[in-house]
Enzyme design. Structure first.
Site, PDB file in Angstrom:
ATOM      1  CD  GLU A 147      -3.168   1.104   1.955  1.00 22.77           C
ATOM      2  OE1 GLU A 147      -3.175   0.286   2.880  1.00 22.77           O
ATOM      3  OE2 GLU A 147      -4.124   1.877   1.701  1.00 22.77           O
ATOM      4  CD  GLU A 241      -8.627   1.823   4.271  1.00 20.91           C
ATOM      5  OE1 GLU A 241      -8.056   0.985   4.964  1.00 20.91           O
ATOM      6  OE2 GLU A 241      -8.041   2.524   3.438  1.00 20.91           O
TER       7      GLU A 241
HETATM    8 MN    MN Z   1      -6.096   2.163   2.490  1.00 24.42          MN
END
Ligand code: MN
Length: 297
Positions: A147, A241
């Site tokens: 990420e 998210e």
């Molecule tokens: Mn994220």
């Protein structure tokens, strides 16, 4: 077709049996294809119970995690690196047992605000360890998504191009870039261009908005983001998210700086995000089709 997912923190802050059962049942009831299960402490997940709930609900799972200061594989401290590799390998085992397809998040460093930049040696060590973890993950057909986050959450991967370069250095086909629109909004010069340039290296995508609340209620050009995903021919998971102090607890609340209520009603938030994402994806595909439909006769 992209599988559409929702982060478990939209529903619950922990993973007790009750929380697990509710989060999975709610994700399925809204119509998501998968739930993203946080595995900051992989061994705390009851995999057999979770699999039973997933099967009952008929949805899949992915998982995300982040290392901490004590397990930082970029620290150039052999003891921390050893613990970090063990933590990542534990997570791979848990994710295999869950039947999940992707392990993503901040795998490359600690998930924290650093007080100094990373070093070439730290990045090299992180790449070497991730190459080893990737081999174990490949045996269970798991893709690792590194990420790319904003500068306050890691000091290694802050832009998509850094993510692509790190994947090159690791050199494993199951290591991909994980992009998140909230972080991109802070660090990228051009979000759409960064998605397109990541291209085939893109393996996982987080949607949301500038304040991590309701999609479309912030300042990000989400129509442009979805057009870029379609232009890049991205076929992987797209997971929503979002964090609110309504649900999130420590340690995530502190690391992420979740100090206010961006929403109260998880179900309303999740249902809105799913329909918003579907509408944006449909519009982006139709935008692609316009060129074909508009040729000069
Ligand atoms: Mn994220």
């Amino acid at each position: 077709m992209n599988k559409l997912g929702v982060h478990a923190l939209v529903w619950e802050k922990g993973w007790s049996h009750d929380e697990c059962a509710r989060a999975i049942a709610n994700s399925a009831a809204v119509g998501y294809d998968l739930i993203e299960i946080p595995a900051l402490d992989p061994r705390s997940i009851d995999t057999a119970f979770t699999v039973k709930q997933l099967q009952k609900a008929g949805i899949g799972a992915t998982s995300s995690m982040g290392l901490d200061a004590d397990t930082d594989i970029s620290s150039n401290d052999r003891d921390k690196e050893k613990r970090g590799q063990a933590r990542l390998e534990d997570a791979v085992s848990v994710i295999r047992d869950l039947g999940a397809t992707h392990m993503c998040g901040i795998l490359e460093s600690a998930f924290q605000k650093y007080a100094a930049p990373t070093t070439p040696e730290g990045v090299k060590r992180s790449c070497e360890i991730l190459a080893r973890v990737a081999e174990k993950a490949a045996a269970s057909h798991i893709t690792l998504g590194l990420e790319v986050v904003n500068r306050y959450e890691s000091n290694i991967l802050n832009t998509a191009s850094q993510g692509v370069e790190m994947c090159r250095r690791i050199g494993a086909p199951n290591v991909k870039v994980h992009l998140d629109v909230y972080h991109m909004n802070i660090e990228e010069s051009d979000i759409g261009q960064a998605i397109i340039e990541t291209g085939d290296d893109l393996g996982y995508f987080h949607t949301g908005d500038s304040h991590r609340g309701y999609m479309g209620s912030g300042s990000i050009d989400l129509a442009g983001v979805f057009r870029a995903l379609v232009k890049a021919n991205y076929q992987g998971p797209i997971t929503f998210e979002s964090f609110s102090s309504r649900v999130v607890g420590q340690p995530l609340e502190g690391i992420l700086g979740i100090w206010r209520n961006l929403w109260e009603d998880s179900h309303d938030l999740a249902a809105h995000a799913l329909s918003y994402t579907k509408v944006q994806l449909k519009a982006a595909h139709e935008a692609q089709n316009q060129a074909k439909r508009s040729r000069l006769v």
